[in-house]
Design an enzyme around this catalytic site. Structure first.
Site, PDB file in Angstrom:
ATOM      1  N   GLY A  28       0.839  -1.099  -0.004  1.00 27.90           N
ATOM      2  CA  GLY A  28       0.110   0.003   0.080  1.00 27.90           C
ATOM      3  C   GLY A  28       0.872   1.221  -0.026  1.00 27.90           C
ATOM      4  O   GLY A  28       1.619   1.450  -0.627  1.00 27.90           O
ATOM      5  N   SER A  83      -5.280   9.738   9.364  1.00 29.98           N
ATOM      6  CA  SER A  83      -6.550   9.369   8.766  1.00 29.98           C
ATOM      7  C   SER A  83      -7.401  10.534   8.669  1.00 29.98           C
ATOM      8  O   SER A  83      -7.289  11.183   9.758  1.00 29.98           O
ATOM      9  CB  SER A  83      -7.119   8.025   9.346  1.00 29.98           C
ATOM     10  OG  SER A  83      -8.440   7.834   8.722  1.00 29.98           O
ATOM     11  N   TYR A 117     -10.382   2.523  16.071  1.00 29.96           N
ATOM     12  CA  TYR A 117      -9.643   3.014  15.070  1.00 29.96           C
ATOM     13  C   TYR A 117      -9.609   4.395  15.008  1.00 29.96           C
ATOM     14  O   TYR A 117      -8.568   5.214  14.930  1.00 29.96           O
ATOM     15  CB  TYR A 117     -10.263   2.230  13.408  1.00 29.96           C
ATOM     16  CG  TYR A 117      -9.265   2.791  12.408  1.00 29.96           C
ATOM     17  CD1 TYR A 117      -8.019   2.289  12.168  1.00 29.96           C
ATOM     18  CD2 TYR A 117      -9.608   3.873  11.592  1.00 29.96           C
ATOM     19  CE1 TYR A 117      -7.060   2.748  11.227  1.00 29.96           C
ATOM     20  CE2 TYR A 117      -8.789   4.282  10.398  1.00 29.96           C
ATOM     21  CZ  TYR A 117      -7.753   3.946  10.424  1.00 29.96           C
ATOM     22  OH  TYR A 117      -6.955   4.206   9.394  1.00 29.96           O
ATOM     23  N   PRO A 143      -5.167  10.504   5.317  1.00 26.88           N
ATOM     24  CA  PRO A 143      -5.775  10.127   3.936  1.00 26.88           C
ATOM     25  C   PRO A 143      -7.246   9.696   4.128  1.00 26.88           C
ATOM     26  O   PRO A 143      -7.628   9.464   5.302  1.00 26.88           O
ATOM     27  CB  PRO A 143      -5.163   8.888   3.509  1.00 26.88           C
ATOM     28  CG  PRO A 143      -3.897   8.743   4.544  1.00 26.88           C
ATOM     29  CD  PRO A 143      -4.370   9.532   5.653  1.00 26.88           C
ATOM     30  N   PHE A 161      -5.728  -2.310   2.844  1.00 26.90           N
ATOM     31  CA  PHE A 161      -5.997  -2.198   4.079  1.00 26.90           C
ATOM     32  C   PHE A 161      -7.810  -2.494   4.622  1.00 26.90           C
ATOM     33  O   PHE A 161      -7.866  -3.156   5.343  1.00 26.90           O
ATOM     34  CB  PHE A 161      -6.384  -0.505   4.129  1.00 26.90           C
ATOM     35  CG  PHE A 161      -6.732   0.377   5.429  1.00 26.90           C
ATOM     36  CD1 PHE A 161      -6.062   0.269   6.523  1.00 26.90           C
ATOM     37  CD2 PHE A 161      -8.213   0.628   5.788  1.00 26.90           C
ATOM     38  CE1 PHE A 161      -6.401   1.025   7.887  1.00 26.90           C
ATOM     39  CE2 PHE A 161      -8.531   0.960   6.589  1.00 26.90           C
ATOM     40  CZ  PHE A 161      -7.871   1.254   7.825  1.00 26.90           C
TER      41      PHE A 161
HETATM   42  N1  LIG Z   1      -6.452   2.886   2.904  1.00 31.17           N
HETATM   43  C1  LIG Z   1      -6.959   3.482   3.339  1.00 31.17           C
HETATM   44  O1  LIG Z   1      -8.111   4.043   3.196  1.00 31.17           O
HETATM   45  C2  LIG Z   1      -6.365   4.479   4.674  1.00 31.17           C
HETATM   46  C3  LIG Z   1      -7.095   5.629   5.014  1.00 31.17           C
HETATM   47  C4  LIG Z   1      -6.685   6.388   5.865  1.00 31.17           C
HETATM   48  C5  LIG Z   1      -5.577   6.035   6.691  1.00 31.17           C
HETATM   49  N2  LIG Z   1      -4.649   5.029   6.424  1.00 31.17           N
HETATM   50  C6  LIG Z   1      -3.571   4.781   7.012  1.00 31.17           C
HETATM   51  O2  LIG Z   1      -2.470   4.399   6.053  1.00 31.17           O
HETATM   52  C7  LIG Z   1      -1.242   3.604   6.550  1.00 31.17           C
HETATM   53  C8  LIG Z   1      -0.951   2.566   5.786  1.00 31.17           C
HETATM   54  O3  LIG Z   1      -2.311   1.750   5.409  1.00 31.17           O
HETATM   55  P1  LIG Z   1      -2.378   1.166   3.869  1.00 31.17           P
HETATM   56  O4  LIG Z   1      -3.696   1.745   3.330  1.00 31.17           O
HETATM   57  O5  LIG Z   1      -1.369   1.354   2.990  1.00 31.17           O
HETATM   58  O6  LIG Z   1      -2.691  -0.409   4.086  1.00 31.17           O
HETATM   59  P2  LIG Z   1      -2.047  -1.754   3.757  1.00 31.17           P
HETATM   60  O7  LIG Z   1      -2.153  -1.863   2.497  1.00 31.17           O
HETATM   61  O8  LIG Z   1      -2.835  -2.651   4.602  1.00 31.17           O
HETATM   62  O9  LIG Z   1      -0.660  -1.656   4.353  1.00 31.17           O
HETATM   63  C9  LIG Z   1      -0.372  -1.373   5.962  1.00 31.17           C
HETATM   64  C10 LIG Z   1       1.042  -1.725   6.150  1.00 31.17           C
HETATM   65  O10 LIG Z   1       1.141  -1.638   7.254  1.00 31.17           O
HETATM   66  C11 LIG Z   1       2.121  -2.722   7.756  1.00 31.17           C
HETATM   67  N3  LIG Z   1       1.876  -3.380   9.429  1.00 31.17           N
HETATM   68  C12 LIG Z   1       0.638  -3.533   9.663  1.00 31.17           C
HETATM   69  N4  LIG Z   1       0.855  -3.954  11.032  1.00 31.17           N
HETATM   70  C13 LIG Z   1       2.231  -3.970  11.295  1.00 31.17           C
HETATM   71  C14 LIG Z   1       3.168  -4.096  12.442  1.00 31.17           C
HETATM   72  N5  LIG Z   1       2.720  -4.453  13.568  1.00 31.17           N
HETATM   73  N6  LIG Z   1       4.381  -3.998  12.174  1.00 31.17           N
HETATM   74  C15 LIG Z   1       4.793  -3.545  10.935  1.00 31.17           C
HETATM   75  N7  LIG Z   1       4.226  -3.014   9.961  1.00 31.17           N
HETATM   76  C16 LIG Z   1       2.809  -3.389  10.070  1.00 31.17           C
HETATM   77  C17 LIG Z   1       1.787  -3.743   6.845  1.00 31.17           C
HETATM   78  O11 LIG Z   1       2.656  -4.766   6.637  1.00 31.17           O
HETATM   79  P3  LIG Z   1       2.939  -6.401   7.320  1.00 31.17           P
HETATM   80  O12 LIG Z   1       1.416  -6.814   7.483  1.00 31.17           O
HETATM   81  O13 LIG Z   1       3.740  -6.838   6.457  1.00 31.17           O
HETATM   82  O14 LIG Z   1       3.553  -6.202   8.567  1.00 31.17           O
HETATM   83  C18 LIG Z   1       1.710  -3.191   5.574  1.00 31.17           C
HETATM   84  O15 LIG Z   1       2.929  -2.767   4.996  1.00 31.17           O
HETATM   85  C19 LIG Z   1      -2.158   3.124   7.922  1.00 31.17           C
HETATM   86  O16 LIG Z   1      -1.661   3.879   9.028  1.00 31.17           O
HETATM   87  C20 LIG Z   1      -3.549   3.249   7.703  1.00 31.17           C
HETATM   88  O17 LIG Z   1      -4.128   3.517   8.887  1.00 31.17           O
HETATM   89  C21 LIG Z   1      -5.401   4.233   5.501  1.00 31.17           C
END
Ligand SMILES: NC(=O)c1ccc[n+]([C@@H]2O[C@H](COP(=O)([O-])OP(=O)(O)OC[C@H]3O[C@@H](n4cnc5c(N)ncnc54)[C@H](OP(=O)(O)O)[C@@H]3O)[C@@H](O)[C@H]2O)c1
Length: 262
Positions: free
Chosen positions: A16, A143, A156, A186, A193
């Site tokens: 992501g 977020s 969350y 975001p 996610f």
């Molecule tokens: N997607 C959305 O709509 C959205 C909206 C607002 C905010 N966000 C925020 O954006 C950030 C990235 O999310 P994303 O959308 O890119 O989601 P994603 O595709 O699910 O990626 C999440 C990343 O976090 C890593 N991660 C999760 N738990 C971890 C841990 N305990 N230790 C180390 N790494 C960990 C995962 O890697 P591993 O599983 O390999 O550890 C993965 O690389 C997050 O903080 C999320 O809350 C996302």
């Protein structure tokens, strides 16, 4: 700010937003420490970035919620990698959207351990070196849930409100140092996610009829914050898909414009 040879640590770089940010920083010639739990994915990404951009990449297996492992992993870095210039605290998960009355406490623990405590552990592990060098930039990924509430968002949303409090407090605490703190919030981004929060089917439904943000849109925002001149800090940045007009209001293809008062 030029990024060539700057050391950038990105948590959650295996997928992501973190993965996209790694590509954007590599393109600018930065040296990258990529952290996540899925080490195989980091290895693949590292080798592709090294081949494509001839940059130095150090993948590290790291569960940000493991206090001891975080401290050990950062202390074990050699002198070159210890000098982190930019930390992107991106690792985070939604885990669940169960209502509070139905939710499992284990899920709450996971959200708080990763999104809040994990972010603090990694920040703490690199901050003292930034203070000593009087230089650094910490970019936290929050977020739009840090600014609002929605049904099932409960813990969350609380975790992202905490990230907002941490970003703002840290900015105050490092007053007088050349250390910048930014938070990017975001809206809907199409990554793993939602699939990991629920399942594939529910995630597909969530994004149906909406042009959501792509991970690259947030990587672009991260790069923007990181490349401002030294005297400029982007303290907060909300990034929405155009169809998401408020944290909980999305215009889907085919929706009629209906006012509450019609
Ligand atoms: N997607 C959305 O709509 C959205 C909206 C607002 C905010 N966000 C925020 O954006 C950030 C990235 O999310 P994303 O959308 O890119 O989601 P994603 O595709 O699910 O990626 C999440 C990343 O976090 C890593 N991660 C999760 N738990 C971890 C841990 N305990 N230790 C180390 N790494 C960990 C995962 O890697 P591993 O599983 O390999 O550890 C993965 O690389 C997050 O903080 C999320 O809350 C996302």
């Amino acid at each position: 700010m030029k990024l060539k040879n700057k050391i950038v640590l990105i948590t959650g770089a295996s997928a992501g937003i973190g993965e996209a940010a790694a590509r954007y920083f590599a393109k600018e010639g930065a040296s990258l420490i990529l952290a996540a739990r899925r080490y195989d994915k980091l290895l693949q990404l590292a080798s592709s970035l090294e081949d494509e951009y001839s940059v130095k990449v150090l993948p590290i297996l790291l569960d940000v919620s493991d206090k001891q492992k975080v401290s050990e992993a950062i202390s074990a870095l050699d002198e070159y990698w210890q000098k982190v210039d930019i930390l992107v605290n991106n690792a985070g998960m939604g885990v669940t959207s169960d209502l509070m009355q139905n939710a499992s406490i284990d899920d709450w623990d996971k959200i708080i351990d990763i999104n809040v405590k994990g972010l603090l552990y990694v920040t703490k592990a690199v901050l003292n070196s930034m203070i000593k060098r009087n230089s650094g930039h910490i970019i936290n990924i929050g977020s739009v849930a840090a600014h609002d509430y929605y049904m099932g968002g409960n813990v969350y949303s609380a975790s992202k409100h905490a990230v907002k409090a941490i970003s703002r407090s840290l900015r105050i605490d490092v007053k007088g140092y050349d250390i910048r703190v930014s938070q990017i919030d975001p809206g809907m981004v199409k990554t793993e996610f939602s699939e990991r929060r629920w399942d594939k089917q529910k995630a597909e439904k969530f994004y149906e009829g909406v042009v959501a943000l792509q991970a690259e849109d947030i990587a672009d925002a991260i790069l923007y914050c990181a490349t401002r001149p030294k005297h400029v800090t982007i303290s907060d940045m909300k990034v929405y898909p155009s169809a998401q007009v408020a944290p909980t209001i999305v215009h889907r293809e085919g929706d009629k414009q209906v006012s509450l008062f019609d």
